[in-house]
Enzyme design. Structure first.
Site, PDB file in Angstrom:
ATOM      1  N   GLN A  67      13.185  13.545 -50.761  1.00 59.77           N
ATOM      2  CA  GLN A  67      14.420  13.930 -51.435  1.00 59.77           C
ATOM      3  C   GLN A  67      14.263  13.859 -52.956  1.00 59.77           C
ATOM      4  O   GLN A  67      13.852  12.848 -53.498  1.00 59.77           O
ATOM      5  CB  GLN A  67      15.567  13.008 -50.991  1.00 59.77           C
ATOM      6  CG  GLN A  67      16.920  13.377 -51.536  1.00 59.77           C
ATOM      7  CD  GLN A  67      17.407  14.717 -51.016  1.00 59.77           C
ATOM      8  OE1 GLN A  67      17.355  14.985 -49.818  1.00 59.77           O
ATOM      9  NE2 GLN A  67      17.882  15.555 -51.903  1.00 59.77           N
ATOM     10  N   LYS A  94      21.673  15.376 -43.387  1.00 61.20           N
ATOM     11  CA  LYS A  94      20.475  15.823 -42.670  1.00 61.20           C
ATOM     12  C   LYS A  94      20.270  15.009 -41.398  1.00 61.20           C
ATOM     13  O   LYS A  94      19.952  15.557 -40.333  1.00 61.20           O
ATOM     14  CB  LYS A  94      19.251  15.706 -43.584  1.00 61.20           C
ATOM     15  CG  LYS A  94      19.226  16.740 -44.699  1.00 61.20           C
ATOM     16  CD  LYS A  94      18.189  16.399 -45.755  1.00 61.20           C
ATOM     17  CE  LYS A  94      18.257  17.395 -46.908  1.00 61.20           C
ATOM     18  NZ  LYS A  94      17.422  17.017 -48.058  1.00 61.20           N
ATOM     19  N   ASP A 102      10.026  21.856 -46.978  1.00 68.26           N
ATOM     20  CA  ASP A 102      10.802  22.280 -48.150  1.00 68.26           C
ATOM     21  C   ASP A 102      10.182  23.515 -48.802  1.00 68.26           C
ATOM     22  O   ASP A 102      10.814  24.168 -49.629  1.00 68.26           O
ATOM     23  CB  ASP A 102      10.870  21.153 -49.189  1.00 68.26           C
ATOM     24  CG  ASP A 102      12.209  20.426 -49.163  1.00 68.26           C
ATOM     25  OD1 ASP A 102      13.198  21.039 -48.706  1.00 68.26           O
ATOM     26  OD2 ASP A 102      12.267  19.273 -49.605  1.00 68.26           O
TER      27      ASP A 102
END
Length: 271
Positions: A86, A42, A109
């Site tokens: 994460q 990322k 997300d």
């Protein structure tokens, strides 16, 4: 191609000034090897398209209240447009509490309950990155799911459930299969499209799919240092009309959709 598109979209004109959508914060807690790889990728892709991303690495023993306080600080920062924590998190931290603390406007997300509700009714700003990437891939290859039988193996909030909703929105007939599904092979052998996200290496075998099926493998399983998907690629490839490899299939699209969500968040917050 996907990252080039995001790079173009990252250049926004606000109040007659050119700005770069640069505010993505990624938090990782602990030393999970797979998570470390995801975060590095990322960061690399953010650098490639000109995003100013911040990676905040916290030790395994970080207390939940400390993580929530950090998220609250990021929620208030005007230069941070997207926040990603994460997953998975260490067992002593409540994932739901963490997801609920992220501002829905910065939830790139699309895991916050408010955003999940918008997805359910088709009135959304963000889509979960992996299912969204899969839908973009199907669109790119002109694979229509309208009227098709689609089986999603896996019912997680991250992939399985939102994947089923997105396929349904495009007029597919969708079945969600999981660990307690009986006669799974009978379902998959009739499916035009199979999306697999269960975390079991080579789980889907050649005898489980019909000739000409489209197979999307979301699984990432590390065995003796080698990555395998949830599909027995070598054998299933012989029968599939389209099949995604692991690595290099769905993963890059997931990150591209994350960056696209960050651009969207930037635009929404600078209206």
């Amino acid at each position: 191609m996907a990252l080039q598109l995001v790079a173009v979209l990252a250049i926004i004109v606000v109040d007659n000034e050119i700005r770069v959508a640069h505010g993505l914060a990624v938090i990782i807690v602990g030393e999970d090897p797979a998570s470390q790889v995801y975060v590095r990728n990322k960061k690399k892709d953010c650098d490639e398209v000109g995003f100013n991303s911040e990676v905040i690495a916290l030790p395994e023993n970080t207390e939940e209240k400390e993580l929530l306080a950090l998220i609250d600080t990021l929620n208030k920062r005007e230069d941070i447009h997207g926040i990603l924590v994460q997953l998975p998190l260490p067992k002593h931290i409540n994932e739901d509490a963490v997801i609920n603390t992220i501002s829905p406007e910065k939830d790139v997300d699309a895991f916050h309950p408010e955003n999940v509700g918008h997805i359910m009714i088709g009135d959304y700003t963000f889509l979960p990155c992996t299912p969204a990437g899969i839908m973009e891939m199907l669109k790119f290859y002109n694979i229509s799911v309208a009227g098709k039988k689609c089986v999603v193996i896996g019912r997680s909030n991250i992939v399985g459930k939102p994947m089923a909703l997105m396929l349904l929105e495009k007029n597919a007939t969708v079945t969600i299969a999981h660990s307690r599904t009986k006669n799974l092979k009978e379902l998959t052998k009739e499916a035009d499209v199979v999306v697999v996200a269960i975390g079991k290496a080579k789980f889907v075998t050649e005898d489980m799919v019909k000739e000409g099926a489209v197979i999307v493998d979301v699984g990432i399983n590390r065995i003796d240092g080698v990555l395998y998907g949830d599909v027995d690629f070598e054998n299933v490839e012989k029968k599939a009309s389209y099949i995604t490899p692991v690595p290099g299939g769905v993963g890059p699209l997931t990150i591209a959709m994350l960056l696209l969500n960050t651009v969207t968040a930037f635009i929404e917050q600078n209206k």
